[in-house]
Design a protein around this motif. Structure first.
Motif, mmCIF file in Angstrom:
data_model
loop_
_atom_site.group_PDB
_atom_site.id
_atom_site.type_symbol
_atom_site.label_atom_id
_atom_site.label_comp_id
_atom_site.label_asym_id
_atom_site.label_seq_id
_atom_site.Cartn_x
_atom_site.Cartn_y
_atom_site.Cartn_z
ATOM 1 N N LEU A 1 0.820 -1.205 0.000
ATOM 2 C CA LEU A 1 0.000 0.000 0.000
ATOM 3 C C LEU A 1 0.854 1.254 0.000
ATOM 4 N N SER A 2 2.011 1.138 0.688
ATOM 5 C CA SER A 2 2.865 2.329 0.813
ATOM 6 C C SER A 2 3.560 2.672 -0.492
ATOM 7 N N ILE A 3 3.950 1.666 -1.242
ATOM 8 C CA ILE A 3 4.764 1.965 -2.435
ATOM 9 C C ILE A 3 3.930 1.992 -3.712
ATOM 10 N N SER A 4 2.648 1.685 -3.637
ATOM 11 C CA SER A 4 1.820 1.650 -4.862
ATOM 12 C C SER A 4 1.830 3.002 -5.588
ATOM 13 N N PRO A 5 1.653 4.172 -4.916
ATOM 14 C CA PRO A 5 1.677 5.449 -5.632
ATOM 15 C C PRO A 5 2.998 5.696 -6.351
ATOM 16 N N TYR A 6 4.089 5.238 -5.737
ATOM 17 C CA TYR A 6 5.402 5.475 -6.356
ATOM 18 C C TYR A 6 5.644 4.533 -7.516
#
Length: 653
Positions: free
Chosen positions: A51-56
């Motif tokens: 969830l944390s790295i999905s936008p990046y």
């Protein structure tokens, strides 16, 4: 293994079984729990990182993704974190080698932990752009599992020790009645019959103790009853009903045996005592008064007889009494006759007699050459001579002094025995004692001899113990002779270590009372303790009854070194048999006076058999003396004899 040890072993086994089950269940549950924790930990990390790295990932900012991945990975809780695209190509791949500190390698090998893989999908809008794969590091789980198992083991050991100590203490309390019962059973085997007063609280134990108490009382009752029967038979068959003295039958058997036993009886005096006009006294005063007079006479005569350890007083019939005294000189026989005459005069002082002429004494001196009939004839003639001589007179029939031993005086005997000891020329002969069933050798009885010619000890004749031992006893030299014999036997046993023959040594009663003899014997037994179990020490019954304390001390001494103790010439005493329970001797040798012509004497047969039953009940073996005929030998098994000795078995050699 004792019951207490078995119960302790059972408790330990149960504790180990409980621990093993508890331990295995605890390990299994802990292991499952930790594996589930590792799986949950990996999945949570994968989901959170995804969830944390999905936008990046949408912006293809791999540098930020890598930084965020490293931030999680560097904490050391994860073994693998990998970011890969949909084709499985790793975009970020971090792997930490498995290194576990503080946990043994064998533990890790025996209890491997699986590390489940946690996965999360990366989304780019509505499309999947990649995947996060996480595996937790098992190091912390192994540490926790190791600590849990170690703590469980320590707790078990401490609790097991405490439980075991408590169990042992409780067992000792519960089993204490059993130990008391064991001691009671051993005491019964040792001819003691204790009753346990304290009853255990446990019902089963109480029943056992009550049963043992009943058995102890019953065995005591059986032995007491058998002893009463034997003593009753003895009184009926061998004691005069009025005076309680030995009767004519017993006295004649004893006299015959003594005259024919050169080993024991080499010299002595036979005294016949007769109260005057006893029939007239009975007619004028009545039978009750006559019995009282006889009883008074018996008491007076017993006082004289008691001064001679080797003597036998008897009430033959009516007003006739007899006294046999062993090992006295002719001079002593004359003094004895005078003393007996004075004793008869003393009866007049009781006021029951009107005539001061009370009775007469005839004495025949035995010099080793007379037969029983000749000895009795001489005594009867001497009695008639005394009656002719005057009131309360006595007469001694002089011996022919045929035996060399009788011509020596006290000083000559002292020099003769002393020289024999100094020159070490005392000889030993041996007579076999065998079993009654198959003539297997039990032991050899040691017989002591002194050469007649001390200058040429290997030539000429030998003097039997019946000649010189009475003189040695009066001179206080028996201990020196006994020491010499014991030393010779110890040397013989040492020189034949592979020979298992046992030797029975006669100990004189004065020896055990002499200062230093017991200490000397203990030193010898200690020095020769390897062969001491092959020795048997024998004491005559009169010496045992008169020296109970010393004999008990001797018994404790010799049995401490494996030797044994025997009572010789058993049956002559009219006392109680109760002392046998505490003496714990190993053999009884029935006196030859009961065994000579026993095949024609049913009373002697019954008495000897009853003695054997009492002895066997006390775990004492019984040996018959003076077996000199085949018919007597063949009768012994039916009398429950264990062994026999006599000229029919074998002569001294």
């Amino acid at each position: 293994m004792t019951l207490s040890k078995q119960l302790v072993a059972l408790i330990v086994a149960l504790l180990l079984l409980v621990f093993a089950g508890t331990f295995l269940i605890s390990v299994h549950n802990t292991r499952d729990y930790l594996e589930k924790q590792l799986e949950s930990h990996a999945q949570d990390a994968a989901t959170s990182l995804g969830l944390s790295i999905s936008p990046y990932m949408e912006n293809n900012d791999i540098a930020t993704v890598t930084s965020m991945t490293d931030a999680i990975f560097d904490r050391g809780f994860y073994r693998v974190i990998r970011i890969e695209d949909m084709q499985g190509k790793p975009l970020v791949d971090r792997v930490l080698p498995v290194q576990i500190e503080g946990v043994p390698e064998w533990f890790i090998e025996r209890l491997p932990l699986t590390t489940p893989e946690g996965q999360a999908t990366l989304m780019n809008g509505w499309l999947q752009s990649g995947r996060v794969v996480v595996r937790s590091h098992p190091g912390y789980a192994y540490n926790q599992l190791w600590q849990t198992i170690a703590s469980t083991l320590r707790w078990f050991l401490v609790s097991a020790v405490i439980a075991l100590l408590i169990g042992v203490v409780l067992l000792r309390q519960v089993l204490r009645p059993l130990r008391a019962v064991e001691e009671q059973a051993n005491a019964i085997c040792n001819r003691e019959f204790p009753i346990l007063e304290k009853m255990p609280r446990t019902t089963d134990m109480r029943r056992i103790v009550e049963a043992m108490n009943r058995m102890s009382a019953k065995v005591r009752q059986m032995l007491d009853e058998l002893e009463r029967r034997v003593l009753g038979l003895r009184r009926q068959a061998y004691q005069h009903p009025v005076t309680g003295l030995a009767n004519k039958r017993f006295f004649m058997d004893l006299l015959t045996n003594q005259v024919n036993s050169i080993e024991e009886f080499s010299c002595g005096a036979l005294c016949l005592i007769q109260l005057k006009a006893f029939k007239q006294y009975n007619d004028s005063h009545g039978y009750k008064a006559g019995d009282e007079l006889l009883q008074d006479a018996a008491k007076q005569l017993e006082a004289v007889s008691a001064q001679w350890p080797k003597s036998q007083l008897a009430h033959l019939a009516g007003a006739d009494f007899a006294l046999l005294v062993q090992e006295c000189s002719e001079q002593q026989a004359a003094e004895l006759a005078e003393q007996l005459s004075a004793t008869l005069v003393g009866l007049y002082g009781t006021g029951k007699l009107a005539d001061p002429d009370v009775g007469h004494v005839g004495v025949s001196y035995f010099d080793g050459s007379q037969s029983v009939s000749i000895l009795l004839s001489e005594a009867d003639t001497a009695l008639r001579m005394a009656q002719i001589s005057g009131a309360n007179d006595w007469h001694l029939a002089r011996s022919d002094e045929k035996v060399q031993g009788q011509v020596r005086g006290a000083s000559q005997w002292r020099d003769f025995i002393g020289q024999a000891l100094e020159r070490n020329v005392i000889k030993l002969q041996f007579q076999p004692v065998v079993t009654c069933t198959d003539k297997i050798l039990l032991h050899r009885e040691v017989l002591v001899r002194i050469p007649e010619n001390l200058d040429l000890p290997d030539e000429g004749g030998l003097l039997s113990a019946g000649l010189f031992m009475p003189q040695a006893e009066s001179l206080g030299m028996t201990a020196d002779i006994d020491k010499n014999v014991i030393s010779q036997i110890l040397k013989l046993l040492t020189d034949s270590p592979n020979d298992q023959i046992q030797y029975a040594i006669n100990i004189s009663p004065p020896s055990i009372k002499q200062d230093g003899f017991m200490g000397w014997l203990e030193e010898k037994l200690q020095e020769y303790k390897q062969v001491a179990p092959r020795m048997i020490f024998e004491l005559p019954e009169y010496g045992v009854v008169a020296n109970i304390d010393k004999v008990t001390e001797l018994l404790a001494l010799v049995t401490g070194y494996g030797a044994r103790l025997s009572i010789d010439h058993f049956g002559r005493s009219f006392g109680s048999l109760a002392y046998l329970r505490s003496m714990k001797v190993h053999y009884l040798k029935i006196d030859g006076s009961f065994m000579r012509s026993i095949e024609q004497n049913s009373d002697n047969q019954f008495f000897v058999q009853a003695l054997a039953e009492i002895a066997h009940g006390l775990e004492i073996e019984v040996i018959a003396e003076a077996i000199e005929t085949k018919s007597a030998w063949e009768l012994l098994p039916s009398l429950h004899m264990d062994g026999a000795q006599g000229y029919f078995i074998g002569r001294p050699e």
